[in-house]
Design an enzyme around this catalytic site. Structure first.
Site, PDB file in Angstrom:
ATOM      1  N   CYS A  27      -3.619  -2.911   4.453  1.00  0.00           N
ATOM      2  CA  CYS A  27      -2.760  -4.029   4.874  1.00  0.00           C
ATOM      3  C   CYS A  27      -3.185  -5.371   4.271  1.00  0.00           C
ATOM      4  O   CYS A  27      -2.596  -6.405   4.575  1.00  0.00           O
ATOM      5  CB  CYS A  27      -2.756  -4.134   6.399  1.00  0.00           C
ATOM      6  SG  CYS A  27      -2.330  -2.581   7.187  1.00  0.00           S
ATOM      7  N   GLU A  42       0.841  -1.203   0.000  1.00  0.00           N
ATOM      8  CA  GLU A  42       0.000   0.000   0.000  1.00  0.00           C
ATOM      9  C   GLU A  42       0.869   1.244   0.000  1.00  0.00           C
ATOM     10  O   GLU A  42       0.382   2.357   0.203  1.00  0.00           O
ATOM     11  CB  GLU A  42      -0.953  -0.010   1.200  1.00  0.00           C
ATOM     12  CG  GLU A  42      -0.267  -0.009   2.546  1.00  0.00           C
ATOM     13  CD  GLU A  42      -1.195   0.468   3.665  1.00  0.00           C
ATOM     14  OE1 GLU A  42      -1.466  -0.335   4.557  1.00  0.00           O
ATOM     15  OE2 GLU A  42      -1.640   1.620   3.634  1.00  0.00           O
ATOM     16  N   HIS A  53      -3.363 -10.035  11.855  1.00  0.00           N
ATOM     17  CA  HIS A  53      -2.705  -8.817  11.367  1.00  0.00           C
ATOM     18  C   HIS A  53      -2.372  -7.982  12.600  1.00  0.00           C
ATOM     19  O   HIS A  53      -3.217  -7.798  13.473  1.00  0.00           O
ATOM     20  CB  HIS A  53      -3.643  -8.052  10.429  1.00  0.00           C
ATOM     21  CG  HIS A  53      -3.183  -6.650  10.181  1.00  0.00           C
ATOM     22  ND1 HIS A  53      -1.922  -6.375   9.711  1.00  0.00           N
ATOM     23  CD2 HIS A  53      -3.788  -5.442  10.391  1.00  0.00           C
ATOM     24  CE1 HIS A  53      -1.769  -5.065   9.621  1.00  0.00           C
ATOM     25  NE2 HIS A  53      -2.882  -4.478  10.025  1.00  0.00           N
TER      26      HIS A  53
HETATM   27  N1  ACO Z   1       0.959   2.900  30.526  1.00  0.00           N
HETATM   28  C1  ACO Z   1       0.280   1.829  30.042  1.00  0.00           C
HETATM   29  N2  ACO Z   1      -0.732   1.937  29.155  1.00  0.00           N
HETATM   30  C2  ACO Z   1      -1.076   3.165  28.716  1.00  0.00           C
HETATM   31  C3  ACO Z   1      -0.423   4.328  29.184  1.00  0.00           C
HETATM   32  C4  ACO Z   1       0.633   4.159  30.117  1.00  0.00           C
HETATM   33  N3  ACO Z   1       1.333   5.184  30.595  1.00  0.00           N
HETATM   34  N4  ACO Z   1      -0.982   5.387  28.574  1.00  0.00           N
HETATM   35  C5  ACO Z   1      -1.947   4.934  27.764  1.00  0.00           C
HETATM   36  N5  ACO Z   1      -2.003   3.583  27.848  1.00  0.00           N
HETATM   37  C6  ACO Z   1      -2.858   2.668  27.080  1.00  0.00           C
HETATM   38  C7  ACO Z   1      -4.295   3.094  26.951  1.00  0.00           C
HETATM   39  O1  ACO Z   1      -5.052   2.734  28.095  1.00  0.00           O
HETATM   40  C8  ACO Z   1      -4.682   2.297  25.721  1.00  0.00           C
HETATM   41  O2  ACO Z   1      -4.847   0.937  26.062  1.00  0.00           O
HETATM   42  P1  ACO Z   1      -6.267   0.228  25.887  1.00  0.00           P
HETATM   43  O3  ACO Z   1      -6.563   0.249  24.418  1.00  0.00           O
HETATM   44  O4  ACO Z   1      -6.094  -1.129  26.423  1.00  0.00           O
HETATM   45  O5  ACO Z   1      -7.208   1.082  26.645  1.00  0.00           O
HETATM   46  C9  ACO Z   1      -3.431   2.339  24.857  1.00  0.00           C
HETATM   47  O6  ACO Z   1      -2.375   2.682  25.742  1.00  0.00           O
HETATM   48  C10 ACO Z   1      -3.483   3.339  23.704  1.00  0.00           C
HETATM   49  O7  ACO Z   1      -3.749   4.603  24.208  1.00  0.00           O
HETATM   50  P2  ACO Z   1      -4.988   5.499  23.681  1.00  0.00           P
HETATM   51  O8  ACO Z   1      -4.901   6.796  24.396  1.00  0.00           O
HETATM   52  O9  ACO Z   1      -6.242   4.726  23.749  1.00  0.00           O
HETATM   53  O10 ACO Z   1      -4.771   5.648  22.136  1.00  0.00           O
HETATM   54  P3  ACO Z   1      -3.931   6.672  21.287  1.00  0.00           P
HETATM   55  O11 ACO Z   1      -4.655   7.949  21.184  1.00  0.00           O
HETATM   56  O12 ACO Z   1      -2.541   6.728  21.751  1.00  0.00           O
HETATM   57  O13 ACO Z   1      -3.949   5.957  19.848  1.00  0.00           O
HETATM   58  C11 ACO Z   1      -4.059   4.240  18.232  1.00  0.00           C
HETATM   59  C12 ACO Z   1      -3.731   4.588  19.688  1.00  0.00           C
HETATM   60  C13 ACO Z   1      -5.524   4.595  17.957  1.00  0.00           C
HETATM   61  C14 ACO Z   1      -3.839   2.783  18.015  1.00  0.00           C
HETATM   62  C15 ACO Z   1      -3.129   5.080  17.306  1.00  0.00           C
HETATM   63  O14 ACO Z   1      -1.810   4.715  17.553  1.00  0.00           O
HETATM   64  C16 ACO Z   1      -3.443   4.907  15.843  1.00  0.00           C
HETATM   65  O15 ACO Z   1      -4.299   5.599  15.304  1.00  0.00           O
HETATM   66  N6  ACO Z   1      -2.705   3.988  15.122  1.00  0.00           N
HETATM   67  C17 ACO Z   1      -2.923   3.756  13.695  1.00  0.00           C
HETATM   68  C18 ACO Z   1      -4.226   3.065  13.401  1.00  0.00           C
HETATM   69  C19 ACO Z   1      -4.178   1.559  13.608  1.00  0.00           C
HETATM   70  O16 ACO Z   1      -3.135   0.966  13.702  1.00  0.00           O
HETATM   71  N7  ACO Z   1      -5.370   0.931  13.668  1.00  0.00           N
HETATM   72  C20 ACO Z   1      -5.456  -0.502  13.761  1.00  0.00           C
HETATM   73  C21 ACO Z   1      -6.185  -1.183  12.621  1.00  0.00           C
HETATM   74  S1  ACO Z   1      -5.909  -0.442  11.052  1.00  0.00           S
HETATM   75  C22 ACO Z   1      -4.271  -0.718  10.590  1.00  0.00           C
HETATM   76  O17 ACO Z   1      -3.776  -1.790  10.670  1.00  0.00           O
HETATM   77  C23 ACO Z   1      -3.479   0.447  10.117  1.00  0.00           C
END
Ligand code: ACO
Length: 476
Positions: free
Chosen positions: A119, A85, A249
């Site tokens: 993906c 991609e 994935h």
């Molecule tokens: N210690 C431990 N855990 C923590 C801490 C900390 N200090 N701070 C946050 N976390 C945890 C949160 O609780 C959360 O865990 P949970 O999901 O079990 O609740 C996790 O860390 C992520 O934190 P969030 O604030 O929920 O999310 P964030 O705003 O950082 O974004 C996301 C995460 C959405 C995955 C982002 O990285 C993203 O958009 N990635 C790209 C999209 C993606 O990969 N999507 C998946 C399918 S599509 C694809 O494959 C591309």
């Protein structure tokens, strides 16, 4: 099918850049709370391409390596399919760059081009090759599938979920990793969860939360269909007890943990014997949730992850080695997870079943089943594990400071879609035999060279007769 059986993956190799950044140091650099990337996302390290590598160079490196390590004559490839991609050219496929390897030995009779949908492109390419070998069109030669991607995100919460790698898989009959082609279910729909509408940028537009829910909804839908098909064909219920490993994935490890917990919850709602009494009790409060409510319930997420943990450790954890260390490799991500199982468990995989879940945003998804046998050299599980050589490859990488990673991404933003430039040509970190980008000319044509591999270097030292590198340029 004229005695053709066990069509599937005969051989596999992986290449990932030697440049990477530790998630722990990225966390500190980004000012994220401690543990957010390592525990919250579940990631250890992230690979990225330096200015001399890209999806084309990585794919040429991995294909050359696979052909050499398994001693496959390039003339014996009859179909070559690429999943990616990462857009470098809107018309010219990555497959055509790879043709240089085959043209050299006079083989231009190779079907296939690139498949793309986030993906999922690698899975589309793989299914095309498997279907070709199983079909009346098959001419007796091998299929070759290449998944190659560089996953980079704009500054922000998605950036730590990047990564980069290329995987090559040789496809044919009598494979040690055979498709159970009838056990397969897909879920495809229109949604804007992650997409790349800005053709001037390599970065996607991401609705992170929506992408997580879409992934889990697609997983549920595939699993329901998969179970139905299995039950119809096998005459008994399917549950997670019927597969030895589940490979997902892997955009980041936390989503993989949630995915297996979701399958466990599905088994609970279907009253399967895979769910023990203690777990049933803990999940009981969630038995009446609607589908929508179940995706929003944090309590369900926690409870199901907790009860699924012992089985996760057995059936999923062996697949997490490479994805946790490299990051999201987009199309290569699922197959790097499969490679991790093969690498970690090759000695005990005979007659075992692996269920795979492929997801591509937008969205496309398929769950399919593989049945393993030890195979025969060079196409044996033990040889595949030794070619993958994951630990050594991981350990020989170069840890980069987050500042250097950010600087590289800035440079690549500038270079994306650009012409008329030369790269630094610094190959000091690249392993022997690696292809690298040297320049892009005023007509956007890309030129690659290959760092001398050990054999070439040895021959050169012996005869000291000319160039150290093989030239691979457009129109070569
Ligand atoms: N210690 C431990 N855990 C923590 C801490 C900390 N200090 N701070 C946050 N976390 C945890 C949160 O609780 C959360 O865990 P949970 O999901 O079990 O609740 C996790 O860390 C992520 O934190 P969030 O604030 O929920 O999310 P964030 O705003 O950082 O974004 C996301 C995460 C959405 C995955 C982002 O990285 C993203 O958009 N990635 C790209 C999209 C993606 O990969 N999507 C998946 C399918 S599509 C694809 O494959 C591309």
């Amino acid at each position: 099918m004229d005695g053709r059986k066990d069509v599937g993956i005969l051989a596999m190799d992986i290449y990932f850049p030697p440049t990477c950044v530790l998630q722990e140091s990225l966390e500190a650099h980004d000012g994220a709370s401690k543990g957010k990337y390592t525990i919250g996302l579940g990631q250890d390290c992230m690979a990225f391409c330096s200015e001399v590598e890209d999806v084309i160079s990585m794919s040429m490196t991995v294909v050359t390596s696979l052909l050499k390590k398994y001693k496959v004559d390039p003339k014996l490839i009859g179909r070559l399919e690429v999943g990616s991609e990462t857009v470098i050219d809107k018309s010219k496929s990555i497959k055509t760059w790879l043709m240089q390897i085959f043209e050299e030995c006079g083989n231009t009779d190779i079907e296939g081009v690139d498949s793309s949908n986030a993906c999922y492109g690698g899975t589309a390419a793989l299914l095309n090759c498997v279907n070709w070998v199983e079909s009346n069109s098959w001419d007796g030669r091998y299929g070759l599938v290449v998944c190659t991607d560089s996953a980079v995100y704009a500054e922000g919460p998605a950036r730590p979920t990047g990564g980069a790698a290329a995987i090559a898989m040789l496809i044919g009959p009598n494979a040690p990793i055979a498709f159970e082609s009838k056990y397969k279910a897909s879920h495809m729909a229109h949604v804007y969860d992650f997409y790349k509408p800005d053709l001037a940028s390599e970065y996607p537009v991401v609705d992170g939360k929506l992408s997580q829910t879409c992934y889990l909804m697609a997983l549920d839908s595939c699993y329901r269909q998969f179970c139905k098909k299995y039950e119809k064909l096998a005459g008994k219920q399917f549950s997670i007890s019927d597969a030895d490993y589940f490979v997902f994935h892997s955009p980041y490890n936390k989503l993989v943990q949630k995915s297996f917990a979701r399958l466990y919850y599905n088994d609970f709602t279907r009253d399967c014997s895979s769910v023990d009494n203690d777990a049933k009790e803990k999940l009981q409060p969630f038995s009446n949730l609607t589908g929508e409510e179940s995706y929003q319930s944090r309590d369900l997420e926690k409870a199901s992850q907790q009860v699924a943990k012992p089985l996760y450790d057995i059936k999923v954890q062996p697949s997490t080695l490479l994805p946790k260390q490299i990051g999201n490799m987009y199309t290569a991500s699922l197959y790097a997870a499969l490679a991790s199982v093969l690498y970690n468990k090759h000695a005990s995989l005979d007659d075992q079943r692996i269920v795979m879940f492929s997801y591509g945003s937008g969205l496309t998804s398929t769950m399919f089943s593989l049945k393993l046998n030890n195979g025969q050299d060079p196409f044996s599980l033990s040889n595949i594990a030794s070619v993958l050589n994951a630990t050594e490859k991981l350990e020989s990488r170069h840890m980069t400071l987050p500042e250097k990673f950010v600087e590289t991404l800035k440079l690549m933003e500038h270079r994306y879609g650009a012409k008329d430039f030369e790269t630094c040509k610094d190959t000091s970190l690249l392993p022997p035999g690696t292809f690298y980008l040297t320049r892009v000319d005023s007509m956007y044509r890309r030129f690659y060279e290959r760092k001398a591999d050990e054999e070439i270097a040895a021959a050169k030292a012996k005869y000291s007769n000319g160039h150290a590198t093989n030239g691979y340029a457009n129109g070569h």
